[in-house]
Write an enzyme that holds these catalytic residues in place. Structure first.
Site, PDB file in Angstrom:
ATOM      1  N   TYR A  93      19.958  48.280   3.870  1.00  0.00           N
ATOM      2  CA  TYR A  93      19.486  49.435   3.091  1.00  0.00           C
ATOM      3  C   TYR A  93      18.214  50.037   3.669  1.00  0.00           C
ATOM      4  CZ  TYR A  93      23.234  48.661  -0.140  1.00  0.00           C
ATOM      5  OH  TYR A  93      24.504  48.546  -0.659  1.00  0.00           O
ATOM      6  N   GLY A 144      34.127  65.794  -0.529  1.00  0.00           N
ATOM      7  CA  GLY A 144      33.735  64.788   0.458  1.00  0.00           C
ATOM      8  C   GLY A 144      33.852  63.360  -0.013  1.00  0.00           C
ATOM      9  N   THR A 145      34.933  63.052  -0.740  1.00  0.00           N
ATOM     10  CA  THR A 145      35.136  61.665  -1.143  1.00  0.00           C
ATOM     11  C   THR A 145      36.597  61.282  -0.928  1.00  0.00           C
ATOM     12  OG1 THR A 145      34.948  60.058  -2.965  1.00  0.00           O
ATOM     13  CG2 THR A 145      35.447  62.338  -3.581  1.00  0.00           C
ATOM     14  N   SER A 146      36.785  60.006  -0.545  1.00  0.00           N
ATOM     15  CA  SER A 146      38.133  59.566  -0.169  1.00  0.00           C
ATOM     16  C   SER A 146      38.985  59.244  -1.390  1.00  0.00           C
ATOM     17  CB  SER A 146      38.033  58.311   0.726  1.00  0.00           C
ATOM     18  OG  SER A 146      37.359  57.271   0.009  1.00  0.00           O
ATOM     19  N   CYS A 189       6.651  42.610 -13.449  1.00  0.00           N
ATOM     20  CA  CYS A 189       6.677  41.211 -13.926  1.00  0.00           C
ATOM     21  C   CYS A 189       6.282  40.220 -12.837  1.00  0.00           C
ATOM     22  CB  CYS A 189       8.077  40.871 -14.459  1.00  0.00           C
ATOM     23  SG  CYS A 189       9.303  40.602 -13.175  1.00  0.00           S
ATOM     24  N   HIS A 210      25.819  55.856  -8.331  1.00  0.00           N
ATOM     25  CA  HIS A 210      25.698  54.615  -7.557  1.00  0.00           C
ATOM     26  C   HIS A 210      24.246  54.315  -7.207  1.00  0.00           C
ATOM     27  CE1 HIS A 210      30.163  54.927  -6.138  1.00  0.00           C
ATOM     28  NE2 HIS A 210      30.038  54.535  -7.388  1.00  0.00           N
ATOM     29  N   VAL A 270      23.885  57.803  -2.309  1.00  0.00           N
ATOM     30  CA  VAL A 270      22.567  57.230  -2.623  1.00  0.00           C
ATOM     31  C   VAL A 270      21.456  57.943  -1.848  1.00  0.00           C
ATOM     32  CG1 VAL A 270      23.444  54.963  -3.322  1.00  0.00           C
ATOM     33  CG2 VAL A 270      22.963  55.377  -0.904  1.00  0.00           C
ATOM     34  N   LEU A 292      37.559  66.912   4.189  1.00  0.00           N
ATOM     35  CA  LEU A 292      37.949  67.123   5.600  1.00  0.00           C
ATOM     36  C   LEU A 292      39.442  66.901   5.771  1.00  0.00           C
ATOM     37  CD1 LEU A 292      36.614  67.806   8.300  1.00  0.00           C
ATOM     38  CD2 LEU A 292      36.396  65.363   8.753  1.00  0.00           C
ATOM     39  N   ARG A 311      19.406  52.477   6.226  1.00  0.00           N
ATOM     40  CA  ARG A 311      19.990  53.673   5.598  1.00  0.00           C
ATOM     41  C   ARG A 311      18.905  54.514   4.923  1.00  0.00           C
ATOM     42  NH1 ARG A 311      24.649  52.184   1.801  1.00  0.00           N
ATOM     43  NH2 ARG A 311      24.921  54.440   1.794  1.00  0.00           N
TER      44      ARG A 311
END
Ligand code: APR
Length: 231
Positions: A53, A172-174, A136, A106, A90, A199, A56
């Protein structure tokens, strides 16, 4: 006035240089989901997950919104009704492009979460293993992203919007990950007109009334122009 609900996925950020997950040679071909996108993977090897992460987060922070992000902002600013953007992404490119009130189902790379007390704060560019929570002090900081097996954020709000949608667009999502992949059915059941901009046809393409194929940076501005021209 007609409400538009838009779901976006990694494909809208692809032309900003951010990797998708399931295209050839992309993120899930470089890393196993169970190793870097599950609570079990984080418990097993927190350094691998924080490193995944961090890379990314830094790449996303250096990316720029593309004409697709900017077109959705133009739609939010000029459509007479509500335009709600729900994203599986994200990255913060919708916000960088001027979009408002984006629902990140997400989570976001920009956020950090305490696994012990649920406190949230702005993540540093690089998170380290055993980083302590500012609230904390437990050494349990993690990226505030939703991993497989965890409940996505804002679901009640999202379903409320889908029940009121006059137009539902998926960009743009599968269409391979639920619950997002089923949003088109929720919207259609509520009487919405449905359109997919991708696409290539997604797994759920047959559920959409209209499918517009091509790169988002070309198809989304044209789609927005058509919508605004229809007013
Ligand atoms: N323009 C439009 N669509 C594109 C472009 C582009 N330039 N480039 C790729 N696409 C499409 C691909 O054809 C594919 O259908 O974007 C889609 C990306 O699919 P995935 O890689 O599966 O990404 P996404 O659908 O966002 O994944 C959903 O899965 O792994 C989880 O949490 C992760 O949020 C992610 C979720």
């Amino acid at each position: 006035m007609e409400k538009i609900v838009i779901l976006t996925g990694a494909g809208i950020s692809a032309e900003s240089g951010l990797g998708t997950f399931r295209d050839e040679g992309r993120l899930w071909s470089q890393h196993r989901i169970e190793d870097v996108a599950t609570p079990e993977g984080f418990a097993r090897d927190p350094a691998l997950v924080q490193g995944f992460y961090n890379a990314r987060r830094i790449q996303a922070a250096n990316a720029q919104p593309n004409p697709a992000h900017q077109a959705l902002t133009r739609l939010q600013r000029n459509w007479p009704g509500d335009v709600v953007i729900v994203t599986q992404n994200v990255d913060s490119l919708h916000e960088a492009g001027g979009a408002k009130n984006v629902l990140h189902m997400h989570g976001t790379l920009a956020g950090a979460l305490c696994a012990a007390c649920d406190h949230r704060w702005v993540a540093p560019p690089e998170m380290s293993v055993g980083e302590s929570c500012p609230a904390c002090a437990a050494p349990s900081a993690r990226p505030d992203v939703v991993w497989f097996g965890e409940m996505p954020y804002h679901m009640e709000t999202i379903y409320d919007h889908l029940s009121e949608a006059a137009i539902f667009a998926s960009i743009g999502t599968s269409g391979q990950v639920y619950p997002a992949a089923a949003f088109v059915h929720e919207a259609a059941n509520a009487g919405a007109r449905t359109v997919e901009l991708n696409l290539e046809p997604s797994d759920g393409a047959s559920s959409f009334e209209t499918v517009i194929l091509g790169p988002a940076s070309e198809t989304v501005p044209r789609w927005v122009d058509d919508l605004l021209g229809q007013q």
